[in-house]
Every structure is written in C-alpha cells, then in structure tokens.
Design an enzyme around this catalytic site. Structure first.
Site, PDB file in Angstrom:
ATOM      1  N   LYS A  12      -2.038 181.034  79.482  1.00  0.00           N
ATOM      2  CA  LYS A  12      -2.678 179.581  79.493  1.00  0.00           C
ATOM      3  C   LYS A  12      -3.953 179.408  80.454  1.00  0.00           C
ATOM      4  CE  LYS A  12      -1.820 174.726  79.790  1.00  0.00           C
ATOM      5  NZ  LYS A  12      -0.779 173.599  79.861  1.00  0.00           N
ATOM      6  N   LYS A  42      -2.715 180.222  75.170  1.00  0.00           N
ATOM      7  CA  LYS A  42      -3.108 178.359  74.916  1.00  0.00           C
ATOM      8  C   LYS A  42      -4.348 178.143  75.870  1.00  0.00           C
ATOM      9  CE  LYS A  42      -1.051 174.049  76.229  1.00  0.00           C
ATOM     10  NZ  LYS A  42       0.261 173.402  76.709  1.00  0.00           N
ATOM     11  N   ASP A  44       5.343 174.825  81.057  1.00  0.00           N
ATOM     12  CA  ASP A  44       3.985 175.269  81.135  1.00  0.00           C
ATOM     13  C   ASP A  44       4.022 175.405  83.205  1.00  0.00           C
ATOM     14  OD1 ASP A  44       4.018 174.460  78.537  1.00  0.00           O
ATOM     15  OD2 ASP A  44       1.872 174.239  79.046  1.00  0.00           O
TER      16      ASP A  44
END
Length: 320
Positions: free
Chosen positions: A220, A256, A152
């Site tokens: 995300k 996400k 991430d």
C-alpha cells in the site's frame, strides 16, 4: 508455476544479504516511469466500459474514516453506506471494506451484520509507526481479536531509511504472525510504505520487495496523512513489482493506492494502470483497492449521470 519463495530463501538470512539483493535490483528510470504513467493516464474509456469501470471502482474502495473525532455513530453510518452506497439504487455495488481504528472494529463489524464487506483496521501505531514492537503487535492482535478481516500496518520508515532492511522485514513478519487467529485463520495484511517519505523511486521498489518477501498480502502506498500520497507513478512502480514477483514465485500480491484519489477520472486512470501493467488478474477487489473517503461520492454522482443523463445536486450523496 510453483508457488514458492525458495529462490529467495538466502536473501533474508542476514542484513547484508538482504541489502545486496535490494541494492542489486534494477534502478528506476524516473523519467521513463513518470512518462509511462502520464501516457496511460490519457487513455479514454467509452460509455459502456465507463459504466463497468465505475462499478468496479466502487467495489474496490476501502471506505475509510481515520480521525481522532471518530464516533460509533459515524462508523455505523459509514458501514451502512458501504453496504448501500446509493440507497435509491440497490444495483450499486457494495464497497470492499470499511477501514477504521482498532477500537472501532467491533462497532463496524456489528453494523455490517454479516454483509459481504470486510472490516479493515489500521495498526502498528498508525500513522507514524513510532512505538515499540510489543505495542505494535498488541495493537494488531487487539484489532484481529475484535473481528478485523484485514490489517493495514505501517513500516518504520526511520529504520528503512537508515538502511535497517532486515529490521523492516522482521517487523512485517512479526505482524503477519499476529494476524493469525487461534483457529488458524488469519486477517489479510496490507503493508503501508508511506511512499511520500521514502524520497526515491528506488526506495519504493526496495520497500515493495521487502513487503512481498515478508508475506504481505497487499502493498500500500500511503497513510493519507502526509503531503504526497498515492500517485500514478508510485502506483505503477508497485504494480510492476507485484507483476514481477508473481512471475518469479507464482505468488500474487495486491496493491492499494491510498490518499489523494478523489475523482472518478482519477480512479479510472488507476484502473488503466492496473490493466496495462499487472493485467486483468488484478482487476478485482481481492487484489486491488482504493484507500479513500471522498472518492465514493464522486463515483456515485458519475454513475447517476450515466444512467439519467444529468448530474445530481450536491445533496444527492451523504457527506462523510
């Protein structure tokens, strides 16, 4: 439909070309976007469907601890919870992943001991992203070498907001390459925009396209470390982006939302957004995740309520 980015080959050849493309995207109708997100949030889910949706939501969680006080013991406990969220009911699904800092990846990997739970690691000087490129790439490479299945990363919001779009694109490309292991396999890459710092919906749409063009496996919303994190509206906008991207390229990208999603009611609203916007293809943990820590506890309590008809006490679930 062929899986190709050929149609966009010229878009990333220069900063000016990328700027023209991004500023040529349709402007976002903020009022319309927020109204649609609010409308979808009113959909009710009945008992049988609710039980399915709760289990689906549990299976989509990246169970997260990203604190300076994290210890190996805390990470091992979190990993055990990811495998058996409710030790009294082994029918409870595992979570999708455990998300930790790079120095805790090996600990999480060992604790999971081959369970079907991914190890995700934040990287690239999370959460601010204020580091030189070699440092960001070393951060990523260290996490991958330690066994991370997913990375991430955070974009440089300063570069993006200053209009240095190609620099933002090239950072993502470089991190994507750093995710590749010597054997040719690669960790999946989630690109965090920190939507609360991007100021406008138009910027969120542009960041989404930069991430997708650069090879993100997921886009995300947030780090969870700022005041405004995932919202139904910004997640809806990103779901529209991945839907449109797949229609034009054949390439599917995950989404996400992270930060601020704490209750079962919240999670079910987001699942409705996914189904009604991107479609059923995204309703798996391979393509949709929740970045959360406290959400799991509420899902577990609601799950027990459906099966027993009563709410559990506050000591029913572990406090992370």
């Amino acid at each position: 439909m062929p899986t190709t980015l050929t149609a966009f080959a010229d878009v990333t050849t220069s900063d000016s070309a990328l700027r023209r493309f991004l500023h040529g995207l349709p402007g976002v109708d903020a009022v319309g976007l927020e109204a649609r997100a609010a409308s979808l949030g009113t959909r009710s889910i009945k008992t049988t469907a609710k039980a399915y949706a709760i289990d689906l939501a549990i299976s989509m969680i990246d169970l997260t601890t990203l604190e300076g006080a994290d210890t190996p013991g805390k990470v091992r406990a979190l990993s055990a919870k990811a495998v058996h969220p409710d030790p009294t009911d082994r029918t409870t699904p595992m979570t999708a992943a455990v998300c930790v800092y790079p120095d805790m990846v090996a600990t999480a990997k060992a604790a999971l001991n081959g369970a079907d739970v991914k190890v995700a690691s934040v990287a690239t000087a999370f959460p601010a992203g204020r580091a030189a490129l070699p440092v960001k790439l070393a951060d990523t490479a260290d996490a991958v070498a330690a066994g991370a299945d997913e990375i991430d990363m955070v974009i440089d919001r300063g570069a993006f907001l200053a209009g240095r779009y190609l620099e933002t694109y090239e950072l993502i490309r470089a991190v994507k390459e750093a995710c590749v292991r010597p054997d040719g396999t690669a960790a999946r890459l989630k690109v965090i925009f920190e939507t609360g710092e991007l100021s406008t919906y138009d910027n969120i749409r542009r960041a989404s396209w930069i991430g997708m063009l650069a090879g993100a496996d997921f886009i995300k919303t947030s780090t969870g470390k700022v005041g405004v994190n995932a919202t139904p509206a910004n997640t809806l906008l990103m779901l529209e982006a991945v839907r449109d991207f797949k229609e034009q390229t054949g390439i599917q990208i995950g989404v996400k939302p992270a930060g601020g999603i704490r209750t079962t009611k919240d999670a079910l609203k987001f699942l409705v957004l996914v189904n009604e916007t991107a479609g059923g293809d995204w309703l798996t943990n391979h393509w949709f995740r929740f970045g959360a820590s406290s959400l799991l506890n509420d899902l577990l309590m609601q799950r027990q309520k459906l099966s027993t008809g009563r709410y559990s006490g506050p000591d029913y679930v572990t406090v992370d």
